[in-house]
Write a protein that holds these residues in place. Structure first.
Motif, PDB file in Angstrom:
ATOM      1  N   SER A  20       2.460   3.444   7.733  1.00 25.86           N
ATOM      2  CA  SER A  20       2.040   2.410   6.774  1.00 25.86           C
ATOM      3  C   SER A  20       0.817   1.599   7.171  1.00 25.86           C
ATOM      4  O   SER A  20       0.753   1.018   8.260  1.00 25.86           O
ATOM      5  N   GLY A  21      -0.124   1.530   6.264  1.00 29.90           N
ATOM      6  CA  GLY A  21      -1.289   0.676   6.424  1.00 29.90           C
ATOM      7  C   GLY A  21      -2.119   0.712   5.154  1.00 29.90           C
ATOM      8  O   GLY A  21      -2.227   1.763   4.501  1.00 29.90           O
ATOM      9  N   TYR A  22      -2.680  -0.446   4.774  1.00 30.37           N
ATOM     10  CA  TYR A  22      -3.507  -0.548   3.568  1.00 30.37           C
ATOM     11  C   TYR A  22      -4.647  -1.497   3.884  1.00 30.37           C
ATOM     12  O   TYR A  22      -4.440  -2.535   4.519  1.00 30.37           O
ATOM     13  N   LEU A  23      -5.824  -1.148   3.433  1.00 28.34           N
ATOM     14  CA  LEU A  23      -6.968  -2.048   3.587  1.00 28.34           C
ATOM     15  C   LEU A  23      -7.164  -2.776   2.259  1.00 28.34           C
ATOM     16  O   LEU A  23      -7.360  -2.147   1.223  1.00 28.34           O
ATOM     17  N   LEU A  24      -7.098  -4.090   2.339  1.00 27.22           N
ATOM     18  CA  LEU A  24      -7.222  -4.928   1.145  1.00 27.22           C
ATOM     19  C   LEU A  24      -8.566  -5.647   1.215  1.00 27.22           C
ATOM     20  O   LEU A  24      -8.874  -6.283   2.233  1.00 27.22           O
ATOM     21  N   GLN A  30     -11.885  -8.514   4.457  1.00 28.38           N
ATOM     22  CA  GLN A  30     -11.129  -7.273   4.681  1.00 28.38           C
ATOM     23  C   GLN A  30      -9.879  -7.531   5.518  1.00 28.38           C
ATOM     24  O   GLN A  30      -9.964  -7.990   6.651  1.00 28.38           O
ATOM     25  N   VAL A  31      -8.736  -7.222   4.927  1.00 29.65           N
ATOM     26  CA  VAL A  31      -7.449  -7.448   5.574  1.00 29.65           C
ATOM     27  C   VAL A  31      -6.697  -6.131   5.695  1.00 29.65           C
ATOM     28  O   VAL A  31      -6.625  -5.367   4.724  1.00 29.65           O
ATOM     29  N   ALA A  32      -6.116  -5.886   6.861  1.00 27.30           N
ATOM     30  CA  ALA A  32      -5.194  -4.756   6.987  1.00 27.30           C
ATOM     31  C   ALA A  32      -3.790  -5.262   6.680  1.00 27.30           C
ATOM     32  O   ALA A  32      -3.321  -6.219   7.279  1.00 27.30           O
ATOM     33  N   LEU A  33      -3.171  -4.588   5.732  1.00 19.20           N
ATOM     34  CA  LEU A  33      -1.824  -4.948   5.307  1.00 19.20           C
ATOM     35  C   LEU A  33      -0.902  -3.892   5.917  1.00 19.20           C
ATOM     36  O   LEU A  33      -0.946  -2.729   5.523  1.00 19.20           O
ATOM     37  N   ASP A  34      -0.149  -4.291   6.902  1.00 20.81           N
ATOM     38  CA  ASP A  34       0.603  -3.406   7.779  1.00 20.81           C
ATOM     39  C   ASP A  34      -0.352  -2.538   8.598  1.00 20.81           C
ATOM     40  O   ASP A  34      -1.501  -2.295   8.199  1.00 20.81           O
TER      41      ASP A  34
END
Ligand SMILES: [Zn+2]
Ligand SMILES: [Zn+2]
Length: 252
Positions: A20-24, A30-34
């Motif tokens: 799991s990982g998402y770049l927002l 820029q935030v990594a979500l998980d």
């Protein structure tokens, strides 16, 4: 806002993939979500390790936070010191990863991050994003998140079993990223109720009125098209299947 899938596997990375990982992204922030196993490798396709603005974690399982360790290495061994990277995480999650190091290394790792420990249920702001979280049922505390910026709303479940709280945070969301670890046959085999089948994910999405739904956190090796078929029977909005590198624009 824009979200890019860094990792779509649950538990461990599927062949060539990541957990799991998402770049927002919004307004240049820029935030990594998980930040699970392998997410850092894919993150670097879009943003340098030195340039990421923050990380937000849903829960302490390693398929959601293990890459805090290699990110520490990447940001520690640089010619010019970097400012601490803001990290928003449930209490204890950082320590679960920091134990990989000895005392001295743990101290160095703490210095690389600016840790904000946040209980599920809290609200906070990270750059242009407002996070509103709820405790969702999992083996450990998991924060489901409603994330808004400039009128667009994206919801991310992290890992969860069935819960009405999913509908609370996903109400009328422009995009719902929902875990779909399992399929109908897994439920029949009596697995514990702390993940969702694709069909259950879709049922939650429908009740929440989510406009688009992105299924993710697939068990490695599972047939994702079967997950899509089972979900489609329960949801008539736009249904997407996560895969590494996929980007979705989220508009209000
Ligand atoms: Zn997981
Ligand atoms: Zn988990």
């Amino acid at each position: 806002m824009r979200v890019t899938v860094l990792g779509s596997s649950g538990a461990y990375p599927a062949a060539g993939g990541a957990a799991s990982g998402y770049l927002l992204e919004h307004d240049g922030f820029q935030v990594a979500l998980d930040f699970g196993t392998g997410a850092l490798a894919n993150l670097q396709r879009y943003v340098a390790t030195s340039a990421l603005d923050a990380i937000v974690l849903s829960h302490e399982h390693m398929d959601h936070c293990l890459d805090l360790y290699p990110m520490f290495i990447a940001r520690y061994f640089v010619a010019e010191p970097l400012p601490p990277l803001p990290l928003w995480a449930p209490p204890g999650a950082f320590d679960r990863v920091a134990v990989l190091e000895d005392d001295e290394g743990r101290e160095q790792m703490r210095g690389v991050y600016d840790l904000h420990e946040v209980e599920a249920g809290s609200e906070f702001e990270v750059g242009p994003f407002r996070f509103s979280t709820r405790l969702l049922p999992h083996w450990v505390p998991n924060s489901g998140m409603r994330i808004s910026a400039d009128g667009a709303v994206m919801t991310y479940t992290g890992d969860t079993g069935p819960s009405e709280e999913i509908e609370t945070i996903a109400r009328d969301a422009d995009l719902l990223i929902v875990e779909a670890s399992w399929q109908d046959s897994d439920l029949a085999s009596g697995k514990q109720p702390f993940h969702l089948t694709a069909r259950q994910s879709a049922e939650h999405a429908k009740r929440a009125g989510a406009r688009r739904t992105l299924l993710s956190h697939f068990w490695p090796g599972s047939d994702r098209n079967l997950s899509r078929e089972q979900a489609a029977e329960a949801y008539d909005g736009e249904l997407l299947l996560a895969q590494e590198g996929m980007a979705v624009e989220v508009r209000g």
